[in-house]
Write a protein that holds these residues in place. Structure first.
Motif, PDB file in Angstrom:
ATOM      1  N   SER A 112      27.197   8.354   3.584  1.00 21.58           N
ATOM      2  CA  SER A 112      27.053   7.617   4.836  1.00 21.58           C
ATOM      3  C   SER A 112      25.711   6.899   4.799  1.00 21.58           C
ATOM      4  O   SER A 112      25.506   6.015   3.986  1.00 21.58           O
ATOM      5  CB  SER A 112      27.201   8.549   6.031  1.00 21.58           C
ATOM      6  N   GLY A 113      24.739   7.280   5.653  1.00 19.62           N
ATOM      7  CA  GLY A 113      23.499   6.537   5.741  1.00 19.62           C
ATOM      8  C   GLY A 113      22.632   6.667   4.499  1.00 19.62           C
ATOM      9  O   GLY A 113      22.658   7.678   3.793  1.00 19.62           O
ATOM     10  N   ILE A 114      21.845   5.618   4.229  1.00 21.84           N
ATOM     11  CA  ILE A 114      20.874   5.660   3.134  1.00 21.84           C
ATOM     12  C   ILE A 114      19.525   5.161   3.638  1.00 21.84           C
ATOM     13  O   ILE A 114      19.433   4.418   4.610  1.00 21.84           O
ATOM     14  CB  ILE A 114      21.320   4.835   1.907  1.00 21.84           C
ATOM     15  N   ALA A 115      18.486   5.610   2.958  1.00 14.33           N
ATOM     16  CA  ALA A 115      17.122   5.161   3.214  1.00 14.33           C
ATOM     17  C   ALA A 115      16.492   4.798   1.885  1.00 14.33           C
ATOM     18  O   ALA A 115      16.935   5.263   0.826  1.00 14.33           O
ATOM     19  CB  ALA A 115      16.310   6.253   3.905  1.00 14.33           C
TER      20      ALA A 115
ATOM     21  N   SER B 119       7.795  10.203   5.215  1.00 15.48           N
ATOM     22  CA  SER B 119       8.805  11.249   5.250  1.00 15.48           C
ATOM     23  C   SER B 119      10.155  10.646   5.635  1.00 15.48           C
ATOM     24  O   SER B 119      10.296   9.429   5.765  1.00 15.48           O
ATOM     25  CB  SER B 119       8.397  12.349   6.231  1.00 15.48           C
ATOM     26  N   LEU B 120      11.165  11.511   5.805  1.00 10.86           N
ATOM     27  CA  LEU B 120      12.504  11.071   6.174  1.00 10.86           C
ATOM     28  C   LEU B 120      12.980  11.796   7.424  1.00 10.86           C
ATOM     29  O   LEU B 120      12.656  12.963   7.645  1.00 10.86           O
ATOM     30  CB  LEU B 120      13.511  11.377   5.060  1.00 10.86           C
ATOM     31  N   PHE B 121      13.785  11.103   8.229  1.00 16.14           N
ATOM     32  CA  PHE B 121      14.673  11.736   9.196  1.00 16.14           C
ATOM     33  C   PHE B 121      16.013  11.961   8.492  1.00 16.14           C
ATOM     34  O   PHE B 121      16.513  11.067   7.804  1.00 16.14           O
ATOM     35  CB  PHE B 121      14.939  10.823  10.398  1.00 16.14           C
ATOM     36  N   ILE B 122      16.612  13.128   8.709  1.00 16.88           N
ATOM     37  CA  ILE B 122      17.957  13.418   8.224  1.00 16.88           C
ATOM     38  C   ILE B 122      18.787  13.914   9.403  1.00 16.88           C
ATOM     39  O   ILE B 122      18.370  14.825  10.117  1.00 16.88           O
ATOM     40  CB  ILE B 122      17.961  14.487   7.118  1.00 16.88           C
ATOM     41  N   LEU B 123      19.963  13.319   9.608  1.00  8.43           N
ATOM     42  CA  LEU B 123      20.900  13.770  10.635  1.00  8.43           C
ATOM     43  C   LEU B 123      22.019  14.566   9.978  1.00  8.43           C
ATOM     44  O   LEU B 123      22.634  14.102   9.008  1.00  8.43           O
ATOM     45  CB  LEU B 123      21.538  12.582  11.360  1.00  8.43           C
TER      46      LEU B 123
ATOM     47  N   ARG C 206      13.296  16.712   9.768  1.00  9.77           N
ATOM     48  CA  ARG C 206      12.251  15.920   9.131  1.00  9.77           C
ATOM     49  C   ARG C 206      12.000  16.502   7.743  1.00  9.77           C
ATOM     50  O   ARG C 206      11.839  17.712   7.592  1.00  9.77           O
ATOM     51  CB  ARG C 206      10.953  15.926   9.943  1.00  9.77           C
ATOM     52  N   VAL C 207      11.991  15.617   6.748  1.00  5.95           N
ATOM     53  CA  VAL C 207      11.860  16.031   5.347  1.00  5.95           C
ATOM     54  C   VAL C 207      10.660  15.355   4.722  1.00  5.95           C
ATOM     55  O   VAL C 207      10.541  14.132   4.756  1.00  5.95           O
ATOM     56  CB  VAL C 207      13.138  15.673   4.564  1.00  5.95           C
ATOM     57  N   GLU C 208       9.758  16.162   4.177  1.00  6.92           N
ATOM     58  CA  GLU C 208       8.602  15.605   3.454  1.00  6.92           C
ATOM     59  C   GLU C 208       9.047  15.062   2.108  1.00  6.92           C
ATOM     60  O   GLU C 208      10.009  15.559   1.501  1.00  6.92           O
ATOM     61  CB  GLU C 208       7.554  16.702   3.231  1.00  6.92           C
TER      62      GLU C 208
ATOM     63  N   ASP D  31      23.006  10.708   8.163  1.00  2.93           N
ATOM     64  CA  ASP D  31      22.095   9.573   8.109  1.00  2.93           C
ATOM     65  C   ASP D  31      20.776   9.997   7.485  1.00  2.93           C
ATOM     66  O   ASP D  31      20.369  11.165   7.571  1.00  2.93           O
ATOM     67  CB  ASP D  31      21.849   9.006   9.514  1.00  2.93           C
ATOM     68  N   ALA D  32      20.124   9.036   6.855  1.00  2.00           N
ATOM     69  CA  ALA D  32      18.785   9.210   6.284  1.00  2.00           C
ATOM     70  C   ALA D  32      17.984   7.967   6.641  1.00  2.00           C
ATOM     71  O   ALA D  32      18.448   6.844   6.446  1.00  2.00           O
ATOM     72  CB  ALA D  32      18.854   9.377   4.768  1.00  2.00           C
ATOM     73  N   VAL D  33      16.785   8.172   7.183  1.00  2.00           N
ATOM     74  CA  VAL D  33      15.950   7.059   7.641  1.00  2.00           C
ATOM     75  C   VAL D  33      14.510   7.301   7.219  1.00  2.00           C
ATOM     76  O   VAL D  33      13.976   8.401   7.400  1.00  2.00           O
ATOM     77  CB  VAL D  33      16.031   6.905   9.178  1.00  2.00           C
ATOM     78  N   ALA D  34      13.867   6.283   6.649  1.00  2.00           N
ATOM     79  CA  ALA D  34      12.472   6.376   6.230  1.00  2.00           C
ATOM     80  C   ALA D  34      11.549   6.261   7.431  1.00  2.00           C
ATOM     81  O   ALA D  34      11.775   5.456   8.330  1.00  2.00           O
ATOM     82  CB  ALA D  34      12.165   5.286   5.211  1.00  2.00           C
TER      83      ALA D  34
END
Length: 379
Positions: A295-298, A349-353, A372-374, A341-344
């Protein structure tokens, strides 16, 4: 309202816009439909840098219902779309979760409902764009985002683009403002397979439009279509070198990561995965559907992070000059279930849903989550 500095997620590129400073056009004037809006400075990254998932620093929000898309806001907040009830939720900087509003006209069923959201901050107030399934079609609307952080509300919705085919599956739905300032829209074939090969149809495409929904200048056929031959694209992002990437659901065999070029044909439904045919563009990377269902990419630097639903993992794909640089690396395998979803973020870092409440997952006690992912640099 007090004009705030907000961060808007644009397909993995973080855009900072401040109406009181760097915009080249007056903040109170909407961008002309014939050109891209002023988007201000982008977060810089080394021309060639690769990254890996480090630690998951915790759940910023829990109890989300079928979340689909997330936009980071300044100060640590976020906007989150929920597919089945059509709600837009605000995560405040203080960690509270509240409803900003419900998108009017959302009709959910199967995979259809409220999908992608994108934020245009070159206008005052900022404008939220949303892609959703209505009773007749998939469509994109825009609404002013009123109030201040922690107390945001949606204004009246205006249709930007309608007539996109809708079905219970294959609805696409990702929105992102590209580095060029135009709005990119991903559509699925909506179970009308041949539409993907029809240059005049909106289904099975990536569209590129102005803020008013008109064909963007420079589009290859002079229409809204940017690329064709897609089955179900749900993720788009741009790496530091400006390359556009898209994740695509396959049917039974191969899921794909594609380098997107204007006017290119990616083969569906004639081919799935690598085919080696000159009339179609092969994917840069492909996976069995059991390992991805992306699905989502960053994108951060030149690494693409791809969220996997059925695969329940985050794929890390290093790129160089529009090609894969080495084998994709999986992270978070099975740790949080389905990933939507993944968002920069501007801090690197990243947001991951997660997506365990979408009817196909196994919900855990606090699902769904915003994590939140480092990230750490790859040597």
């Amino acid at each position: 309202m007090t004009r705030l500095l907000r961060w808007a997620a644009a397909g993995g590129v973080i855009l900072a816009l401040n109406a009181a400073s760097a915009c080249s056009a007056p903040a109170t004037a909407p961008a002309p439909s014939s050109q891209a809006p002023s988007v201000g400075p982008t977060r810089s990254a080394p021309a060639e840098s690769w990254w890996r998932v480090g630690s998951v620093t915790g759940a910023l929000a829990s109890g989300l219902s079928t979340p689909w898309s997330v936009i980071p806001l300044a100060g640590g907040g976020a906007l989150i779309s929920q597919r089945d009830d059509g709600a837009v939720r605000e995560l405040t900087a203080g960690g509270e979760l509240r409803t900003v509003g419900t998108i009017p006209g959302v009709v959910s069923g199967g995979e259809s409902g409220l999908h992608g959201i994108a934020l245009l901050t070159a206008e005052d107030p900022a404008v939220l764009y949303a892609y959703f399934g209505s009773a007749q079609d998939n469509r994109v609307v825009r609404m002013p985002l009123l109030g201040d952080a922690g107390a945001l509300a949606l204004g009246e919705a205006e249709v930007v683009l309608d007539g996109i085919p809708r079905a219970s599956t294959h609805d696409g739905g990702r929105l992102a403002f590209g580095p060029d300032g135009f709005l990119y829209i991903t559509t699925g074939d909506a179970q009308q397979r041949d539409a993907a090969q029809d240059a005049d149809a909106l289904g099975g495409k990536i569209l590129r439009v102005t803020v008013d929904g008109e064909p963007a200048p420079g589009n290859p056929w002079g229409t809204r279509v940017w690329s064709m031959g897609h089955r179900n694209v749900q993720g788009i992002a741009w790496t530091a070198d400006g390359t556009m990437w898209a994740s695509e659901f396959g049917q039974n065999t191969w899921d794909e990561l594609n380098r997107i070029e204007a006017g290119a044909n990616y083969g569906w439904p004639v081919v799935e995965g690598e085919a080696g045919r000159t009339e179609f563009v092969d994917p840069v990377a492909q996976w069995p559907t059991s390992e991805a269902s992306p699905s989502g990419i960053a994108a951060v630097g030149d690494t693409v992070f791809m969220a996997g639903l059925r695969g329940e993992r985050l794929w890390q794909i290093d790129t160089r000059s529009g090609e894969a640089a080495g084998e994709p690396v999986a992270a978070l395998v099975g740790a949080h279930g389905r990933l939507r979803d993944a968002v920069a973020l501007p801090d690197g870092s990243l947001f991951i849903l997660t997506s365990n409440t979408d009817g196909r997952g196994a919900p855990r006690a606090d699902d769904d989550l915003l994590l939140r992912v480092e990230l750490v640099p790859e040597p």
